[in-house]
Design a protein around this motif. Structure first.
Motif, PDB file in Angstrom:
ATOM      1  N   MET A 268      45.007  22.194  47.262  1.00 27.90           N
ATOM      2  CA  MET A 268      45.840  23.212  47.761  1.00 27.90           C
ATOM      3  C   MET A 268      45.720  24.737  46.757  1.00 27.90           C
ATOM      4  SD  MET A 268      47.203  22.461  50.559  1.00 27.90           S
ATOM      5  CE  MET A 268      48.369  23.769  50.745  1.00 27.90           C
ATOM      6  N   GLN A 269      45.621  24.479  45.632  1.00 28.84           N
ATOM      7  CA  GLN A 269      45.210  25.562  44.806  1.00 28.84           C
ATOM      8  C   GLN A 269      44.005  26.414  45.168  1.00 28.84           C
ATOM      9  OE1 GLN A 269      45.812  23.894  40.892  1.00 28.84           O
ATOM     10  NE2 GLN A 269      48.007  24.531  40.928  1.00 28.84           N
ATOM     11  N   ASP A 270      43.016  25.323  45.266  1.00 30.01           N
ATOM     12  CA  ASP A 270      41.720  25.972  45.694  1.00 30.01           C
ATOM     13  C   ASP A 270      41.909  26.549  47.161  1.00 30.01           C
ATOM     14  OD1 ASP A 270      38.938  26.386  45.373  1.00 30.01           O
ATOM     15  OD2 ASP A 270      38.515  24.879  46.474  1.00 30.01           O
ATOM     16  N   VAL A 271      42.579  26.076  47.980  1.00 25.03           N
ATOM     17  CA  VAL A 271      42.381  26.742  49.332  1.00 25.03           C
ATOM     18  C   VAL A 271      43.284  27.832  49.341  1.00 25.03           C
ATOM     19  CG1 VAL A 271      43.755  26.416  51.610  1.00 25.03           C
ATOM     20  CG2 VAL A 271      42.508  24.452  50.591  1.00 25.03           C
ATOM     21  N   MET A 272      44.395  28.183  48.581  1.00 25.89           N
ATOM     22  CA  MET A 272      45.108  29.262  48.340  1.00 25.89           C
ATOM     23  C   MET A 272      44.566  30.454  47.538  1.00 25.89           C
ATOM     24  SD  MET A 272      48.159  28.894  49.604  1.00 25.89           S
ATOM     25  CE  MET A 272      48.989  30.145  49.326  1.00 25.89           C
ATOM     26  N   LYS A 273      43.636  29.887  46.650  1.00 26.98           N
ATOM     27  CA  LYS A 273      42.853  30.971  45.856  1.00 26.98           C
ATOM     28  C   LYS A 273      41.656  31.637  46.991  1.00 26.98           C
ATOM     29  CE  LYS A 273      39.536  31.624  42.149  1.00 26.98           C
ATOM     30  NZ  LYS A 273      38.822  30.975  40.998  1.00 26.98           N
ATOM     31  N   LYS A 274      41.198  30.630  47.596  1.00 29.13           N
ATOM     32  CA  LYS A 274      40.061  31.305  48.612  1.00 29.13           C
ATOM     33  C   LYS A 274      40.671  31.861  49.785  1.00 29.13           C
ATOM     34  CE  LYS A 274      37.015  27.518  47.842  1.00 29.13           C
ATOM     35  NZ  LYS A 274      36.121  26.150  48.313  1.00 29.13           N
ATOM     36  N   GLY A 275      41.784  31.545  50.074  1.00 31.78           N
ATOM     37  CA  GLY A 275      42.589  32.664  50.959  1.00 31.78           C
ATOM     38  C   GLY A 275      42.872  33.805  50.498  1.00 31.78           C
ATOM     39  N   GLU A 276      43.252  34.007  49.344  1.00 30.56           N
ATOM     40  CA  GLU A 276      43.767  35.132  48.904  1.00 30.56           C
ATOM     41  C   GLU A 276      42.130  36.062  48.568  1.00 30.56           C
ATOM     42  OE1 GLU A 276      45.394  34.357  44.919  1.00 30.56           O
ATOM     43  OE2 GLU A 276      47.220  33.505  46.172  1.00 30.56           O
ATOM     44  N   GLU A 277      41.324  35.330  48.404  1.00 26.85           N
ATOM     45  CA  GLU A 277      39.981  35.993  48.208  1.00 26.85           C
ATOM     46  C   GLU A 277      39.661  36.702  49.675  1.00 26.85           C
ATOM     47  OE1 GLU A 277      37.413  33.202  46.553  1.00 26.85           O
ATOM     48  OE2 GLU A 277      38.109  33.523  44.536  1.00 26.85           O
ATOM     49  N   LYS A 278      39.639  35.849  50.632  1.00 28.09           N
ATOM     50  CA  LYS A 278      39.203  36.438  51.669  1.00 28.09           C
ATOM     51  C   LYS A 278      40.122  37.305  52.398  1.00 28.09           C
ATOM     52  CE  LYS A 278      35.680  33.532  52.923  1.00 28.09           C
ATOM     53  NZ  LYS A 278      34.511  34.236  53.242  1.00 28.09           N
ATOM     54  N   GLN A 279      41.575  37.156  52.142  1.00 27.92           N
ATOM     55  CA  GLN A 279      42.482  38.425  52.509  1.00 27.92           C
ATOM     56  C   GLN A 279      42.216  39.902  51.875  1.00 27.92           C
ATOM     57  OE1 GLN A 279      45.173  38.206  54.626  1.00 27.92           O
ATOM     58  NE2 GLN A 279      45.014  40.317  54.602  1.00 27.92           N
ATOM     59  N   MET A 280      41.665  39.672  50.536  1.00 28.15           N
ATOM     60  CA  MET A 280      41.169  40.761  49.717  1.00 28.15           C
ATOM     61  C   MET A 280      39.997  41.468  50.604  1.00 28.15           C
ATOM     62  SD  MET A 280      42.134  40.247  45.744  1.00 28.15           S
ATOM     63  CE  MET A 280      40.634  39.313  45.415  1.00 28.15           C
ATOM     64  N   GLU A 281      38.916  40.566  50.641  1.00 29.25           N
ATOM     65  CA  GLU A 281      37.683  41.067  51.663  1.00 29.25           C
ATOM     66  C   GLU A 281      38.172  41.684  52.813  1.00 29.25           C
ATOM     67  OE1 GLU A 281      34.945  37.809  52.122  1.00 29.25           O
ATOM     68  OE2 GLU A 281      34.919  37.246  50.284  1.00 29.25           O
TER      69      GLU A 281
END
Length: 100
Positions: free
Chosen positions: A45-58
């Motif tokens: 879940m932490q990995d998914v959240m981190k990737k989600g935040e990265e995609k949001q920034m993109e």
């Protein structure tokens, strides 16, 4: 909410919340079945959240660039340009008001 950008953002936020809840439920189910440990679930879940935040920034960066391009194509003045023009008007008004 008539603004289509706001509608899109609200929809995206709603989907993100729903997706997070669904992913958490799925992880909880896998832990209950013994197919995944609680630690693995937490890390996932932490990995998914981190990737989600990265995609949001993109996405934010991409939207910002598109908005800048649209503003440029529409030949609209930027906030800085309007402020510079306002300052010039004030300076010109002051020059006119000065007695010779």
């Amino acid at each position: 909410m008539k603004n289509p950008i706001k509608k899109g953002m609200a929809l995206g936020l709603g989907l993100a919340v729903a997706s997070k809840e669904q992913a958490q439920k799925m992880m909880d189910d896998l832990v209950k079945k013994g197919e995944m440990s609680k630690q693995e679930s937490k890390e996932f879940m932490q990995d998914v959240m981190k990737k989600g935040e990265e995609k949001q920034m993109e996405m934010d960066t991409m939207m910002h660039e598109r908005m800048k391009k649209m503003m440029s194509e529409l030949n609209l003045a930027s906030k800085d340009e309007v402020q510079m023009l306002e300052q010039r008007v004030v300076e010109l008004e002051n020059q006119i008001k000065k007695p010779d």
